[in-house]
Scaffold this active site. Structure first.
Site, short mmCIF file in Angstrom:
data_model
loop_
_atom_site.label_atom_id
_atom_site.label_comp_id
_atom_site.label_asym_id
_atom_site.label_seq_id
_atom_site.Cartn_x
_atom_site.Cartn_y
_atom_site.Cartn_z
N HIS A 1 0.81 -1.22 0.00
CA HIS A 1 0.00 0.00 0.00
C HIS A 1 0.85 1.27 0.00
CE1 HIS A 1 -3.72 2.02 0.02
NE2 HIS A 1 -4.40 1.18 0.78
N ARG A 2 2.14 1.17 0.27
CA ARG A 2 3.01 2.34 0.18
C ARG A 2 3.23 2.75 -1.26
NH1 ARG A 2 8.16 -0.02 3.16
NH2 ARG A 2 7.68 -1.57 1.54
#
Length: 442
Positions: A415-416
């Site tokens: 998700h980064r």
């Protein structure tokens, strides 16, 4: 004078290895480029060549020894005409005058296929050159004699500019620095024993009687897998997206290709469903480059090519050999390459460069009947595709219930790097290529 042969670092992540086999014995004359031994890492076995010429004086590490640390001395050479006096210091008695000051010569063994190298501070160690600007502490390059004199004199090596090859610090530099009053190294602070941190998970042996189980020691590969995946699952914020793909057309196209494919000779191939998946994933990565990226603390690395890793299950663990520039390769080329990589992976004959890195990974358990599953991201990737079995299911098509060959895939995302919309866009592109395989053949 002793020429120390050190355990080489065969990959950026290697910290120790197994000395699988010696190709030389004490008394043998060794020439530069001659294979001296085989080193086994957690996932590959590689040959180590001698760079210097000499006579094998001592095999310090026995054949079959495990857990040999990188940079540890594994053998020693001597020049012809020298006599060897074995002992803790591995000293040599020379029968002729050494034209170089003691300790001022190169001492190393280098792994076959390792990039261009430069001597590292310390006896005989050669490692790949480090890139600058990566927040790393610069390495000191100093001869063993210079390092020893500096230590005895309390001279700080980081304050000295070396005059030897590649800026290496030599004996004369230390002597000049001592006369010139270079600052001495500060006294080392007292060592404090680290606090003992108990494991959050109790040892499983606490729950079972000793005679109810068999202990199977971890090998290097299993320890590495456990460490990497534990770190990945803990430090990478995973989220998951799932989609179903209709592979009826793909199966028809696959049959047509294989019916016309050569079955004998060097050009023979047989395309698998997984080969289509590799190609579709690569093309989708090119179309949606945001997924074809890696996280660093300072920037995203947007990759120019789709280097797709294909997970291969081995008896002793898991390895992910890479199909480089998969977006540029035909299905036939991908098929031949994946089969070759799998064969060499099972024989532990892959080079580190063939399984370390990559930009994306595929894990396929469909051939084992698994309908769908969740895969853990393997850094430096930002995503991995878990592929389930192709099976007939009832679907609704134009208002009617019909049977179709369906396959469920699940994308694990970092998700980064990847948000939900970006991951969904990639899955849409992948599904489009897989359900319309002709678009992969253009």
């Amino acid at each position: 004078m002793a020429i120390n042969i050190l355990m080489p670092a065969l990959s950026p992540t290697m910290t120790e290895g197994k000395l699988a086999k010696w190709h030389v014995k004490v008394g043998d004359t060794v020439k530069a480029g001659q294979v001296m031994c085989e080193i086994e890492t957690d996932k590959a076995t590689m040959e180590v060549e001698a760079v210097d010429e000499g006579v094998v004086a001592d095999l310090v590490v026995a054949e079959g020894a495990e857990g040999v640390k990188v940079n540890a001395i594994i053998a020693q050479l001597r020049d012809e005409g020298e006599t060897y006096a074995p002992g803790p210091s591995s000293s040599f008695a020379k029968s002729k005058k050494d034209p170089l000051p003691q300790g001022e010569r190169k001492e190393n063994a280098v792994a076959k296929g390792v990039p261009s190298t430069t001597p590292l501070a310390g006896e005989g160690l050669f490692l790949p050159l480090q890139k600058k600007g990566e927040g790393q502490t610069p390495r000191l390059f100093a001869s063993p004699l210079a390092r020893r004199i500096a230590s005895q004199s309390g001279v700080e090596l980081t304050l000295i500019q070396g005059s030897g090859p590649h800026g290496r610090i030599v004996k004369s530099d230390i002597e000049g620095a001592t006369k010139g009053g270079v600052a001495k190294a500060p006294a080392s602070p007292p060592k404090v024993a680290p606090a003992s941190i108990p494991s959050a998970i109790p040892d499983a042996r606490l729950y079972f009687a000793k005679d109810t189980y068999e202990e199977i020691p971890h090998d290097g590969m299993r320890r590495t897998i456990a460490k990497r995946l534990t770190t990945a699952k803990r430090d990478i914020p995973h989220f998951y997206l799932k989609i179903d793909c209709n592979i009826d057309t793909l199966l028809d196209v696959r049959k047509q290709i294989n019916d016309k494919a050569p079955t004998e000779g060097a050009g023979a191939y047989k395309v698998s469903v997984n080969d289509f998946i590799v190609k579709a994933a690569a093309l989708a990565l090119v179309r949606v480059p945001g997924v074809n990226s890696s996280w660093t603390d300072t920037a995203l690395l947007r990759h120019r090519h789709a280097d797709v890793g294909v997970a291969v299950a081995l008896d002793f663990g898991l390895i992910t050999p890479i199909v480089f520039k998969a977006e540029e390769k035909s299905l036939a080329a991908i098929s031949r390459e994946v089969k070759d990589l799998a064969v060499r992976a099972k024989a532990k004959k892959l080079k580190p460069a063939e399984f370390e890195g990559g930009t994306f990974a595929i894990s396929n358990l469909g051939m084992m009947g698994i309908r769908d599953f969740t895969a853990v991201i393997n850094p430096p990737h930002s995503a991995i595709l878990a592929v389930g079995a192709g099976e007939q299911r009832a679907i609704v098509k134009k208002g009617a219930i019909v049977a179709a060959n369906m396959m469920t895939v699940q994308l694990s995302c970092d998700h980064r790097v990847i948000d939900g919309a970006l991951g969904a866009t990639w899955l849409e592109a992948f599904k489009g290529y897989l359900e319309n395989p002709v678009t992969m053949l253009a």
